[in-house]
Scaffold this motif. Structure first.
Motif, PDB file in Angstrom:
ATOM      1  N   CYS A   1      30.552  35.269  43.869  1.00 45.91           N
ATOM      2  CA  CYS A   1      30.434  35.913  42.565  1.00 45.91           C
ATOM      3  C   CYS A   1      30.311  37.418  42.800  1.00 45.91           C
ATOM      4  CB  CYS A   1      29.249  35.361  41.779  1.00 45.91           C
ATOM      5  SG  CYS A   1      27.620  35.875  42.366  1.00 45.91           S
ATOM      6  N   ALA A   2      30.536  38.209  41.756  1.00 48.86           N
ATOM      7  CA  ALA A   2      30.516  39.669  41.910  1.00 48.86           C
ATOM      8  C   ALA A   2      29.142  40.155  42.378  1.00 48.86           C
ATOM      9  CB  ALA A   2      30.900  40.336  40.592  1.00 48.86           C
TER      10      ALA A   2
ATOM     11  N   ALA B   1      30.468  32.704  34.992  1.00 46.41           N
ATOM     12  CA  ALA B   1      30.345  34.145  35.225  1.00 46.41           C
ATOM     13  C   ALA B   1      31.103  34.954  34.179  1.00 46.41           C
ATOM     14  CB  ALA B   1      30.853  34.488  36.614  1.00 46.41           C
ATOM     15  N   LEU B   2      30.717  36.209  34.049  1.00 52.38           N
ATOM     16  CA  LEU B   2      31.418  37.139  33.160  1.00 52.38           C
ATOM     17  C   LEU B   2      32.536  37.828  33.948  1.00 52.38           C
ATOM     18  CD1 LEU B   2      31.683  38.809  30.527  1.00 52.38           C
ATOM     19  CD2 LEU B   2      29.966  40.357  31.471  1.00 52.38           C
ATOM     20  N   ALA B   3      32.165  38.455  35.073  1.00 50.29           N
ATOM     21  CA  ALA B   3      33.177  39.087  35.926  1.00 50.29           C
ATOM     22  C   ALA B   3      33.792  38.011  36.818  1.00 50.29           C
ATOM     23  CB  ALA B   3      32.541  40.175  36.778  1.00 50.29           C
ATOM     24  N   ALA B   4      35.052  38.195  37.172  1.00 53.14           N
ATOM     25  CA  ALA B   4      35.740  37.193  37.992  1.00 53.14           C
ATOM     26  C   ALA B   4      35.111  37.078  39.375  1.00 53.14           C
ATOM     27  CB  ALA B   4      37.206  37.578  38.121  1.00 53.14           C
TER      28      ALA B   4
ATOM     29  N   GLN C   1      35.064  36.729  43.418  1.00 56.20           N
ATOM     30  CA  GLN C   1      35.786  37.579  44.363  1.00 56.20           C
ATOM     31  C   GLN C   1      36.172  36.839  45.638  1.00 56.20           C
ATOM     32  OE1 GLN C   1      36.325  41.076  43.723  1.00 56.20           O
ATOM     33  NE2 GLN C   1      35.758  40.331  41.678  1.00 56.20           N
TER      34      GLN C   1
ATOM     35  N   ALA D   1      32.507  29.769  38.713  1.00 53.83           N
ATOM     36  CA  ALA D   1      33.287  30.853  38.125  1.00 53.83           C
ATOM     37  C   ALA D   1      33.285  30.776  36.605  1.00 53.83           C
ATOM     38  CB  ALA D   1      34.719  30.820  38.659  1.00 53.83           C
TER      39      ALA D   1
END
Ligand SMILES: [Zn+2]
Lengths: 118, 143
Positions: B59-60, B32-35, B37, B29
């Motif tokens: 991951c997204a 990553a850029l986006a959180a 999930q 996590a």
């Protein structure tokens, strides 16, 4: 609706192979022009602006999407599960995917740098 | 189109159990850029519940590619194969990590179908995993 526009020759050559996608390309262009964060991928500009400040490894590792952009990603994920993405939404997602990998690489490089220093 | 609420303590359990990494492509996590999930392993539209046994950290990118699918095609046999189920399937019986290349190699039909669908071995991810492994930040699931 039919429209006629004059475009430069080099652009015409590039468009030759994309003829069928013209309506979509126009729709995407419109989104950019309107620059509405609720329709374009709002995270792109903020990430590029951040990287342009030449952040330190620590700052790079701390980079996260803004709440607005994160909400946009989650809305696309949910839409995809429930009834699939439209062609336009798929393009948006591809834009995000590009930025996501760009940032992952920046963060990986930041980890390497920090380790070299240590 | 309301998103199912996952209580904070359940979210915490999912993150801890996965050691903060995507249970499909292994990206942490923190990278990553986006959180990351809360992935319903069996999607809610197929009756999957919001319980610990049906949740995985994703991951997204993996989350979008998986969508609500629970099976896909094994590219080797063209037969249908179930997707990897992080709670029921043992990672090491299905996948093997190659430190030199960053590739996650499949050891089963389940793995081949999952790797192809998500896609776990996209070129960008290989580079990311090679670096993560080098700096000791890649968690290889040991069952
Ligand atoms: Zn992933």
């Amino acid at each position: 609706m039919q429209i006629t526009v004059d475009i430069p020759d080099d652009m015409a050559r590039q468009l030759e192979s994309l003829k069928d996608e013209l309506p979509q390309i126009l729709a995407l262009g419109l989104l950019q022009v309107k620059a509405n964060p609720s329709t374009g991928f709002s995270g792109l500009a903020e990430v590029l602006e951040f990287l342009a400040t030449l952040p330190s490894p620590q700052e790079t590792l701390a980079l996260r999407l803004s709440d607005t952009a994160q909400a946009q990603i989650e809305a696309l994920l949910e839409k995809n599960r429930v009834d699939g993405l439209t062609a336009l939404e798929q393009r948006l997602w591809q834009q995000y995917e590009f930025v996501e990998h760009l940032v992952r690489m920046a963060k990986a490089q930041a980890l390497l740098k920090l380790q070299e220093v240590a | 189109m309301s998103k199912t609420y996952v209580p904070a303590d359940l979210r915490r359990l999912v993150f801890e159990r996965a050691q903060d990494s995507c249970e499909y492509c292994l990206i942490p996590a923190a990278l990553a850029l986006a959180a990351h999930q809360m992935d319903h392993i069996i999607a809610e539209k197929h009756g999957g519940e919001t319980v610990s046994e049906n949740l995985a950290l994703s991951c997204a990118l993996c989350n979008l590619a998986k969508g609500s699918d629970i099976a896909s095609i094994d590219p080797e046999t063209n037969d249908t194969a179930k997707l990897y189920h992080p709670r029921r399937d043992q990672w090491s019986s299905h996948f093997q990590f190659e430190a030199q290349t960053g590739l996650i190699q499949p050891l089963s039909a389940i793995a081949r179908a999952t790797i192809r669908l998500l896609p776990i071995n996209r070129p960008e991810s290989l580079t990311e995993r090679v670096i993560l492994f080098r700096v000791g930040r890649l968690v290889i699931p040991a069952d």
